[in-house]
Design a protein around this motif. Structure first.
Motif, PDB file in Angstrom:
ATOM      1  N   VAL A   1     -31.087 -41.937  -8.910  1.00  0.00           N
ATOM      2  CA  VAL A   1     -30.355 -40.735  -9.321  1.00  0.00           C
ATOM      3  C   VAL A   1     -29.143 -40.530  -8.421  1.00  0.00           C
ATOM      4  CG1 VAL A   1     -30.480 -38.213  -9.444  1.00  0.00           C
ATOM      5  CG2 VAL A   1     -32.351 -39.605 -10.364  1.00  0.00           C
ATOM      6  N   LEU A   2     -29.317 -40.647  -7.107  1.00  0.00           N
ATOM      7  CA  LEU A   2     -28.208 -40.407  -6.186  1.00  0.00           C
ATOM      8  C   LEU A   2     -27.152 -41.504  -6.275  1.00  0.00           C
ATOM      9  CD1 LEU A   2     -29.984 -39.029  -2.996  1.00  0.00           C
ATOM     10  CD2 LEU A   2     -28.918 -37.768  -4.876  1.00  0.00           C
ATOM     11  N   SER A   3     -27.584 -42.753  -6.413  1.00  0.00           N
ATOM     12  CA  SER A   3     -26.606 -43.839  -6.496  1.00  0.00           C
ATOM     13  C   SER A   3     -25.801 -43.743  -7.779  1.00  0.00           C
ATOM     14  CB  SER A   3     -27.304 -45.195  -6.406  1.00  0.00           C
ATOM     15  OG  SER A   3     -28.184 -45.410  -7.490  1.00  0.00           O
ATOM     16  N   THR A   4     -26.432 -43.329  -8.877  1.00  0.00           N
ATOM     17  CA  THR A   4     -25.704 -43.157 -10.135  1.00  0.00           C
ATOM     18  C   THR A   4     -24.746 -41.976 -10.038  1.00  0.00           C
ATOM     19  OG1 THR A   4     -27.570 -44.071 -11.368  1.00  0.00           O
ATOM     20  CG2 THR A   4     -25.947 -42.810 -12.625  1.00  0.00           C
TER      21      THR A   4
ATOM     22  N   LEU B   1     -20.673 -42.149 -10.450  1.00  0.00           N
ATOM     23  CA  LEU B   1     -19.962 -41.272 -11.382  1.00  0.00           C
ATOM     24  C   LEU B   1     -18.837 -40.527 -10.677  1.00  0.00           C
ATOM     25  CD1 LEU B   1     -19.591 -39.794 -14.080  1.00  0.00           C
ATOM     26  CD2 LEU B   1     -21.452 -38.245 -13.408  1.00  0.00           C
ATOM     27  N   VAL B   2     -19.125 -39.974  -9.505  1.00  0.00           N
ATOM     28  CA  VAL B   2     -18.105 -39.230  -8.759  1.00  0.00           C
ATOM     29  C   VAL B   2     -17.009 -40.166  -8.266  1.00  0.00           C
ATOM     30  CG1 VAL B   2     -17.681 -37.825  -6.710  1.00  0.00           C
ATOM     31  CG2 VAL B   2     -19.685 -37.371  -8.135  1.00  0.00           C
ATOM     32  N   ASP B   3     -17.376 -41.351  -7.802  1.00  0.00           N
ATOM     33  CA  ASP B   3     -16.367 -42.331  -7.393  1.00  0.00           C
ATOM     34  C   ASP B   3     -15.410 -42.634  -8.538  1.00  0.00           C
ATOM     35  OD1 ASP B   3     -17.282 -42.639  -4.798  1.00  0.00           O
ATOM     36  OD2 ASP B   3     -18.447 -44.444  -5.220  1.00  0.00           O
ATOM     37  N   ARG B   4     -15.950 -42.699  -9.728  1.00  0.00           N
ATOM     38  CA  ARG B   4     -15.165 -43.102 -10.898  1.00  0.00           C
ATOM     39  C   ARG B   4     -14.345 -41.962 -11.486  1.00  0.00           C
ATOM     40  NH1 ARG B   4     -19.289 -44.805 -13.527  1.00  0.00           N
ATOM     41  NH2 ARG B   4     -19.457 -43.180 -15.124  1.00  0.00           N
ATOM     42  N   GLU B   5     -14.930 -40.751 -11.525  1.00  0.00           N
ATOM     43  CA  GLU B   5     -14.290 -39.672 -12.277  1.00  0.00           C
ATOM     44  C   GLU B   5     -14.087 -38.383 -11.484  1.00  0.00           C
ATOM     45  OE1 GLU B   5     -15.881 -39.074 -16.203  1.00  0.00           O
ATOM     46  OE2 GLU B   5     -16.647 -41.135 -16.299  1.00  0.00           O
TER      47      GLU B   5
END
Length: 262
Positions: free
Chosen positions: A36-39, A43-47
């Motif tokens: 959950v945390l890695s996903t 997501l935050v890194d990307r968007e």
């Protein structure tokens, strides 16, 4: 057949127990806190942070948003989890055999072990921050919101390591606390300065227009206009190391003005 009856309601529909178990499986297998945390971090890194929500994260994992509350009971807990993920990455980097500071501590003589290790920690922190710039604001906002004792063990571990090294330099507890504040403020401030938004128009080839200098009247901001091109360049590991050395020279025994000085 008996097993099927155990997991079905009287009307033949899956029981709540089966539903809970199914909800705990995402698109790529069983959920876990690490997944959950890695996903969320990906997501935050990307968007960016604005894209993060329980519903969006659930969609990324292929589960309903409610399935995530077992691993992060609130949006705030999810944000704290992102901070934890950064510090876990920091610890993994520091544990890598052969990871050393790209910049040697200042001075002709070999640096003592405590000083070299402080440089190693700060350089690793800088490296992790640059790898996840969208999460960096949380290093300030969540530290302001979460009491020290309630921070994740990975975060407390970094605090503990830095304080032990400062104590190893010969500082007493009060002086170590003051030096810790100075080191923490320097590293966090340096990261923020290097990651601050500078480019006004990324498609503009001319540096002055790319940085939007025309938006700042020269009669009001002459120094800022003159120095902005230099501010747009990152200070890099060298600047971080130079500032840390200045702080350690000020605070540690034997340094100018330090605890061992006048």
């Amino acid at each position: 057949m008996a097993e099927r009856k155990k997991d079905d309601d009287k009307d033949g529909q899956p029981s709540a127990r089966t539903g809970r178990r199914a909800a705990d499986h995402g698109r790529y297998g069983r959920l876990s806190r690490d997944r959950v945390l890695s996903t969320a971090l990906e997501l935050v890194d990307r968007e960016g942070l604005s894209a993060l929500s329980m519903r969006r994260l659930g969609a990324e994992l292929g589960v309903e948003a409610m399935a995530l509350y077992r691993y992060a009971p609130s949006k705030e807990a999810l944000l704290d989890g992102l901070v934890e993920a950064l510090y876990l990455e920091l610890h993994r980097l520091l544990d890598e055999e052969g990871f050393t500071s790209p910049v040697a501590p200042d001075g002709a003589a070999p640096a003592p072990e405590w000083r070299s290790e402080l440089h190693r920690i700060t350089q690793a922190t800088y490296q992790v921050a640059l790898a996840h710039p969208q999460v960096v604001p949380l290093l300030a906002t969540r530290m302001l919101a979460v009491p020290l004792a309630r921070r994740p063990p990975a975060v407390l571990g970094e605090h503990e390591s830095v304080l032990r090294l400062l104590l190893a330099s010969g500082l007493d507890e009060r002086a170590a606390a003051a030096a810790y504040r100075a080191v923490s403020a320097w590293v966090l401030g340096y990261v923020f300065a290097d990651l601050q938004a500078m480019v006004d128009n990324p498609d503009e080839p001319e540096a002055a227009f790319r940085l939007g200098l025309h938006r700042m009247p020269v009669q009001d901001f002459p120094a800022l206009r003159a120095i902005t091109p230099a501010l747009a360049d990152r200070g890099g590991p060298e600047g971080l190391a130079a500032g840390l050395d200045a702080i350690l020279d000020r605070w540690t025994p034997g340094g100018q003005g330090g605890a061992g000085g006048s």
